[in-house]
Enzyme design. Structure first.
Site, PDB file in Angstrom:
ATOM      1  N   ASP A 197     -39.893 -20.728   7.388  1.00  0.00           N
ATOM      2  CA  ASP A 197     -39.134 -21.410   6.332  1.00  0.00           C
ATOM      3  C   ASP A 197     -39.382 -20.657   5.030  1.00  0.00           C
ATOM      4  O   ASP A 197     -40.458 -20.742   4.440  1.00  0.00           O
ATOM      5  CB  ASP A 197     -39.608 -22.860   6.238  1.00  0.00           C
ATOM      6  CG  ASP A 197     -39.025 -23.613   5.056  1.00  0.00           C
ATOM      7  OD1 ASP A 197     -38.262 -23.019   4.261  1.00  0.00           O
ATOM      8  OD2 ASP A 197     -39.352 -24.805   4.903  1.00  0.00           O
ATOM      9  N   GLN A 200     -38.922 -21.540  -0.276  1.00  0.00           N
ATOM     10  CA  GLN A 200     -39.663 -21.424  -1.535  1.00  0.00           C
ATOM     11  C   GLN A 200     -40.127 -20.000  -1.811  1.00  0.00           C
ATOM     12  O   GLN A 200     -40.791 -19.759  -2.823  1.00  0.00           O
ATOM     13  CB  GLN A 200     -40.874 -22.356  -1.516  1.00  0.00           C
ATOM     14  CG  GLN A 200     -40.523 -23.825  -1.474  1.00  0.00           C
ATOM     15  CD  GLN A 200     -39.764 -24.297  -2.702  1.00  0.00           C
ATOM     16  OE1 GLN A 200     -39.868 -23.716  -3.784  1.00  0.00           O
ATOM     17  NE2 GLN A 200     -38.976 -25.355  -2.550  1.00  0.00           N
ATOM     18  N   LYS A 223     -31.965 -22.728  -4.138  1.00  0.00           N
ATOM     19  CA  LYS A 223     -33.296 -22.397  -4.662  1.00  0.00           C
ATOM     20  C   LYS A 223     -33.365 -20.916  -5.048  1.00  0.00           C
ATOM     21  O   LYS A 223     -34.441 -20.409  -5.374  1.00  0.00           O
ATOM     22  CB  LYS A 223     -34.364 -22.725  -3.619  1.00  0.00           C
ATOM     23  CG  LYS A 223     -34.392 -24.202  -3.226  1.00  0.00           C
ATOM     24  CD  LYS A 223     -35.456 -24.474  -2.187  1.00  0.00           C
ATOM     25  CE  LYS A 223     -35.328 -25.864  -1.591  1.00  0.00           C
ATOM     26  NZ  LYS A 223     -35.579 -26.965  -2.545  1.00  0.00           N
ATOM     27  N   CYS A 361     -41.305 -34.286  -0.053  1.00  0.00           N
ATOM     28  CA  CYS A 361     -40.796 -34.100   1.323  1.00  0.00           C
ATOM     29  C   CYS A 361     -41.833 -33.412   2.207  1.00  0.00           C
ATOM     30  O   CYS A 361     -41.496 -32.600   3.079  1.00  0.00           O
ATOM     31  CB  CYS A 361     -39.487 -33.309   1.323  1.00  0.00           C
ATOM     32  SG  CYS A 361     -38.131 -34.148   0.501  1.00  0.00           S
TER      33      CYS A 361
END
Length: 404
Positions: A197, A200, A223, A361
């Site tokens: 993932d 970020q 993002k 989250c």
């Protein structure tokens, strides 16, 4: 080198300019602001002629298809990939669900799916549900007290029962960066596929999927200074070939009869229905916007600003940091003594400081490190020292209100 006090990047973001009162937007981990050029490129696409892609032969359709596929190429080059290895998605969440569905055939009863304790729900719940469906075991890499994953534990526990490892490149909750090349090596040692993932990470790191050696890498446009509703799934050719489609219709089909259907080649086999064409163009525009600034300069600016913010928060007597990972990227989680995170965030807004509060989250990690949740300060390219100073001043005012 860019000054921390006056960043030249801020002028390109219309939402952060033209207000009488300075607004410190420190919630980029949730969504970044969008530069003017991205807004213009999205508008231009619609004004020049909106059409679906890969279908008609008229000029509007040709223009849309060319722009859409050029956007795919732009995004691929951004992470060191080839265009055919990029699948458009609505974002990281859809990509993770696509993988959990598409890799289900690899998982049998008693197999293991590994996630870390710091995962965002979007990279946890799809694998949890897959494990339940296939009667597999969901295994967790625990987090140490400082917020780093326990790599030694993972090395010790990993076995050939493992089929999938799903981990965040950078934690959305505490900013901890994970050793992806080493995690990839360990997963591959036992024949498992690794899913990373990168939501970020892509805005704050020099991401090269070849150096990371992962099978899949997923992220979202909102993002990365792009629009919402668009994202991407990277996969190596071998890894993408393993995926079975879970959505059907549109461009993913090659031939249809009432008896059977056959699928298109990659990447289209995994892109059912009309894609978010404007979103893809907008995301490519955001990447090209970033490319006009030297990478070293951008990353240095953000790292210096993060170090400054961390220093100021550590020195404040009423601030309690949540997690202190060895390698931190993009954000800091903290709490104020005697103040609930929700109350603090509401008051920060009164002082024109935008911060996130809650469990971010990532409830399992929050339960481990800060059960009531935390306040998250996260940075974007447009931030400067004034934003951090404004947040620190707001902390002082909040603590005065609480009599501290």
């Amino acid at each position: 080198m860019t000054s921390l006090k006056h960043t030249r990047y801020r002028q390109f973001f219309p939402s952060l300019n033209g207000t009488n009162q300075p607004f410190a937007y420190l919630d980029s981990a949730a969504s970044t602001q969008v530069p003017e050029v991205v807004l213009k490129d999205i508008e231009q696409y619609y004004r020049q002629g909106h059409a679906n892609v890969h279908r008609a032969s008229h000029s509007f359709a040709r223009h849309a298809t060319n722009a859409f596929e050029l956007a795919r190429k732009t995004l691929a080059e951004f992470i060191g990939a080839k265009a055919q290895n990029i699948i458009w998605t609505s974002g990281t969440t859809q990509a993770a669900n696509l993988l959990a569905d598409g890799l289900a055939h690899l998982v049998d009863e008693g197999d293991e799916i590994w996630v870390s304790e710091l995962e965002h729900h979007s990279n946890l719940v799809p694998w949890q549900q897959l494990a339940l469906k296939r009667k597999a075991n969901l295994k967790v890499i625990p987090v140490l007290d400082n917020g780093d994953i326990d790599l030694a534990y993972f090395r010790q526990q990993l076995s050939d029962k493992c089929k999938i490892v799903a981990v965040a490149h950078v934690s959305n909750s505490i900013g901890a960066m994970q050793p992806i090349p080493e995690l990839s090596r360990l997963a591959h040692q036992f024949g498992a596929k690794i899913v990373v993932d990168g939501a970020q990470a892509v805005a704050h790191l020099d991401v090269d999927v070849n150096r990371l050696a992962c099978d899949y890498y997923l992220f979202s446009g909102h993002k990365l200074y792009g629009p919402t509703g668009i994202g991407a799934l990277y996969g190596s050719e071998e890894a993408l070939e393993l995926l079975e489609p879970s959505m059907f219709g549109g461009e993913m089909i090659s031939k249809v009869s009432f008896e059977a259907s056959t699928w298109n080649s990659l990447p289209y086999r995994l892109e059912a229905g009309t894609p978010n064409i404007a979103g893809a163009i907008g995301l490519a525009s955001a990447i090209k916007f970033l490319a006009q600034f030297p990478l070293k300069e951008r990353l240095s600016h953000e790292r210096q600003l993060l170090a400054y913010a961390l220093q100021q928060l550590k020195q404040h007597p009423k601030v309690e940091l949540v997690g202190e990972p060895m390698m931190r990227v993009g954000l800091i989680a903290f709490n104020l003594q005697g103040v609930h995170p929700q109350d603090a965030a509401t008051l920060f807004d009164q002082y024109n400081v935008a911060l996130r509060c809650g469990h971010h989250c990532a409830m399992p990690l929050s339960s481990r490190l800060s059960p009531e949740g935390s306040i998250r300060l996260s940075l974007g390219l447009y931030n400067n020292q004034q934003d951090i100073d404004q947040a620190i001043e707001a902390i002082d005012k909040i603590m005065e209100l609480f009599g501290e």
